[in-house]
Write a protein that holds these residues in place. Structure first.
Motif, short mmCIF file in Angstrom:
data_model
loop_
_atom_site.label_atom_id
_atom_site.label_comp_id
_atom_site.label_asym_id
_atom_site.label_seq_id
_atom_site.Cartn_x
_atom_site.Cartn_y
_atom_site.Cartn_z
N LYS A 1 0.86 -1.20 0.00
CA LYS A 1 0.00 0.00 0.00
C LYS A 1 0.88 1.24 0.00
CE LYS A 1 -3.52 2.52 2.60
NZ LYS A 1 -4.53 2.76 1.60
N GLN A 2 0.61 2.14 -0.93
CA GLN A 2 1.36 3.39 -1.00
C GLN A 2 0.73 4.40 -0.07
OE1 GLN A 2 2.06 4.77 -4.98
NE2 GLN A 2 3.27 6.51 -4.31
N ILE A 3 1.48 4.79 0.96
CA ILE A 3 0.98 5.75 1.95
C ILE A 3 1.11 7.17 1.41
CG2 ILE A 3 1.38 6.67 4.28
CD1 ILE A 3 2.39 3.76 4.97
N ASP A 4 2.25 7.47 0.81
CA ASP A 4 2.45 8.69 0.03
C ASP A 4 3.49 8.36 -1.03
OD1 ASP A 4 5.13 9.12 1.05
OD2 ASP A 4 4.26 9.97 2.87
N ASN A 5 3.97 9.36 -1.77
CA ASN A 5 4.84 9.03 -2.90
C ASN A 5 6.21 8.49 -2.50
OD1 ASN A 5 5.76 11.47 -1.94
ND2 ASN A 5 6.11 12.40 -3.95
N LYS A 6 6.55 8.57 -1.21
CA LYS A 6 7.85 8.08 -0.76
C LYS A 6 7.74 7.11 0.42
CE LYS A 6 10.60 10.65 -3.44
NZ LYS A 6 11.57 10.06 -4.38
N THR A 7 6.54 6.62 0.69
CA THR A 7 6.33 5.76 1.86
C THR A 7 5.39 4.61 1.49
OG1 THR A 7 6.46 7.77 3.22
CG2 THR A 7 5.76 5.73 4.31
N PHE A 8 5.81 3.39 1.83
CA PHE A 8 5.03 2.21 1.47
C PHE A 8 4.90 1.27 2.66
CE2 PHE A 8 7.03 3.83 -2.33
CZ PHE A 8 6.04 3.73 -3.30
N ALA A 9 3.72 0.68 2.79
CA ALA A 9 3.52 -0.41 3.75
C ALA A 9 3.57 -1.72 2.98
CB ALA A 9 2.18 -0.27 4.44
N ILE A 10 4.29 -2.69 3.53
CA ILE A 10 4.39 -4.02 2.93
C ILE A 10 3.82 -4.99 3.96
CG2 ILE A 10 5.94 -5.72 1.89
CD1 ILE A 10 7.97 -3.39 1.50
N SER A 11 2.64 -5.52 3.66
CA SER A 11 1.87 -6.26 4.66
C SER A 11 1.74 -7.73 4.30
CB SER A 11 0.48 -5.64 4.80
OG SER A 11 0.59 -4.24 5.07
N GLU A 12 1.53 -8.55 5.34
CA GLU A 12 1.41 -10.00 5.16
C GLU A 12 0.06 -10.44 5.75
OE1 GLU A 12 5.32 -12.11 5.67
OE2 GLU A 12 5.95 -10.13 6.38
N TYR A 13 -0.99 -10.19 4.99
CA TYR A 13 -2.35 -10.43 5.47
C TYR A 13 -2.76 -11.90 5.43
CZ TYR A 13 -3.12 -5.36 5.39
OH TYR A 13 -3.06 -4.01 5.63
N GLY A 14 -1.97 -12.73 4.75
CA GLY A 14 -2.30 -14.14 4.68
C GLY A 14 -1.93 -14.92 5.93
N HIS A 15 -1.33 -14.25 6.89
CA HIS A 15 -0.89 -14.86 8.14
C HIS A 15 -1.64 -14.22 9.29
CE1 HIS A 15 1.89 -15.87 11.47
NE2 HIS A 15 2.26 -16.88 10.72
N GLY B 1 16.92 8.70 21.19
CA GLY B 1 17.27 10.04 20.73
C GLY B 1 18.12 10.08 19.48
N ASP B 2 18.58 8.93 19.00
CA ASP B 2 19.36 8.91 17.76
C ASP B 2 18.54 9.48 16.61
OD1 ASP B 2 21.53 7.79 18.98
OD2 ASP B 2 21.30 5.79 18.10
N GLU B 3 19.22 10.12 15.67
CA GLU B 3 18.55 10.64 14.48
C GLU B 3 19.17 10.01 13.24
OE1 GLU B 3 18.67 14.91 14.78
OE2 GLU B 3 16.89 14.94 16.05
N ILE B 4 18.32 9.54 12.35
CA ILE B 4 18.75 8.90 11.11
C ILE B 4 18.39 9.83 9.96
CG2 ILE B 4 18.60 6.80 9.69
CD1 ILE B 4 19.45 6.14 12.53
N GLU B 5 19.39 10.28 9.24
CA GLU B 5 19.17 11.16 8.09
C GLU B 5 19.26 10.34 6.81
OE1 GLU B 5 18.67 14.49 7.92
OE2 GLU B 5 19.29 15.32 9.85
N ILE B 6 18.22 10.39 5.97
CA ILE B 6 18.28 9.65 4.71
C ILE B 6 18.11 10.59 3.50
CG2 ILE B 6 17.58 7.45 5.71
CD1 ILE B 6 14.73 7.96 4.69
N GLY B 7 18.34 11.87 3.75
CA GLY B 7 18.20 12.85 2.67
C GLY B 7 16.75 13.29 2.56
N SER B 8 16.46 14.49 3.00
CA SER B 8 15.12 15.11 3.00
C SER B 8 14.17 14.47 4.01
CB SER B 8 14.47 15.10 1.61
OG SER B 8 13.95 13.81 1.29
N PHE C 1 9.96 8.03 14.73
CA PHE C 1 9.16 9.18 14.30
C PHE C 1 9.78 9.81 13.06
CE2 PHE C 1 7.82 13.74 14.76
CZ PHE C 1 6.48 13.52 14.47
N ASP C 2 8.98 9.91 12.01
CA ASP C 2 9.39 10.55 10.76
C ASP C 2 9.02 12.03 10.86
OD1 ASP C 2 9.73 11.49 8.19
OD2 ASP C 2 8.58 9.89 7.22
N ASN C 3 10.03 12.85 11.16
CA ASN C 3 9.79 14.28 11.41
C ASN C 3 9.18 15.01 10.22
OD1 ASN C 3 11.30 15.02 14.18
ND2 ASN C 3 12.45 13.42 13.12
N SER C 4 9.52 14.59 9.00
CA SER C 4 9.06 15.32 7.82
C SER C 4 7.59 15.08 7.53
CB SER C 4 9.91 14.93 6.60
OG SER C 4 9.71 13.58 6.26
#
Length: 262
Positions: free
Chosen positions: A12-26, A143-150, A169-172
């Motif tokens: 499922k596309q949540i937005d143009n840069k975010t996707f959920a990959i689900s396993e509904y058969g289980h 408190g760690d922050e992970i930067e992946i560009g934008s 938490f995705d700050n953007s």
């Protein structure tokens, strides 16, 4: 919109840069999440390992992928072995390397193979199924922050369901990925020997105070929960403490939108 049809995973596309990959058969109805930045992508958990989630991520991005592990339980680390860069909270490094504590492989194999409603790949053999074990690329701390560009992701140590559980938490975007700390429909578990009811309630309180949350994405069940649930969480924390229920053996406690089991 991206449309991928797959025999095991539901994308499922949540937005143009975010996707959920689900396993509904289980029966676990587990979700993993791909967050695409400008320079790298983050995969939050890798699912059951019944089928290879990398087949899906390869279709969604060509960027290098960092795996962030919400917690080291078998249903969230299934495809870890397909990725090079794996990060876990420091309190569960040992679990990732040496195996999940106080959980026999016989029980894991029983749980992974039951209540499956769609065909599994031929490569899935329950009798030989084994959760990933290996050395992480790096360790995470509160408190760690992970930067992946934008996109900047903040790590919250949220133990209780397991010692090194994290929420992300995705700050953007305002997305809060809560793993097995918060979801709906079925109880949040803190009754195993490796869980801690007091820490779980502290962690629920912690995430209820995160500002600017636009959507909650738990590791199971409903995909994308209204952040108004965090107000209910705050009320539940107070009620559980006031009634002296935050301890093993007090059972299932139901609130508006979620429940916990001690």
């Amino acid at each position: 919109m991206v449309h991928i049809k797959d025999s095991w995973f539901t994308i499922k596309q949540i937005d143009n840069k975010t996707f959920a990959i689900s396993e509904y058969g289980h029966w676990e109805k587990v979700h993993s999440f791909l967050l695409i930045g400008e320079e790298k992508a983050v995969l939050i958990d890798t699912g059951l390992g019944i089928d290879n989630i990398k087949r899906i991520t390869d279709q969604l991005t060509s960027l290098p992928i960092i795996v962030l592990t919400t917690h080291v339980h078998w249903d969230h680390i299934g495809s870890h072995g397909e990725f090079k860069d794996i990060y876990v909270h420091k309190d569960e490094e040992d679990w990732l390397i040496n195996g999940i504590k106080k959980l026999p492989i016989e029980q894991i194999r029983k749980d992974v193979s039951r209540d499956i409603t769609i065909p599994t790949p031929e490569t899935f053999i329950p009798d030989t199924y084994k959760p990933f074990q290996g050395n992480p690329t790096g360790l995470l701390n509160d408190g760690d922050e992970i930067e992946i560009g934008s996109r900047k992701l903040t790590i919250y140590h949220t133990p209780g369901h397991s010692p090194g559980h994290i929420s992300i938490f995705d700050n953007s975007k305002g997305y809060l990925f809560t793993g097995d700390l918060l979801y709906d429909e079925t109880p949040i578990y803190a009754f195993f020997p490796t869980t801690d009811p007091v820490e779980l309630v502290q962690s629920l309180e912690k995430i209820s105070n995160i500002p600017n949350v636009t959507k909650i994405f738990g590791g199971h069940n409903t995909l994308g929960i209204n952040p108004v649930l965090l107000k209910e969480v705050k009320n539940a924390v107070k009620e559980l403490r006031d009634k002296d229920l935050v301890r093993f053996g007090t059972g299932i406690h139901k609130f508006k939108g979620f429940s916990v089991q001690f």
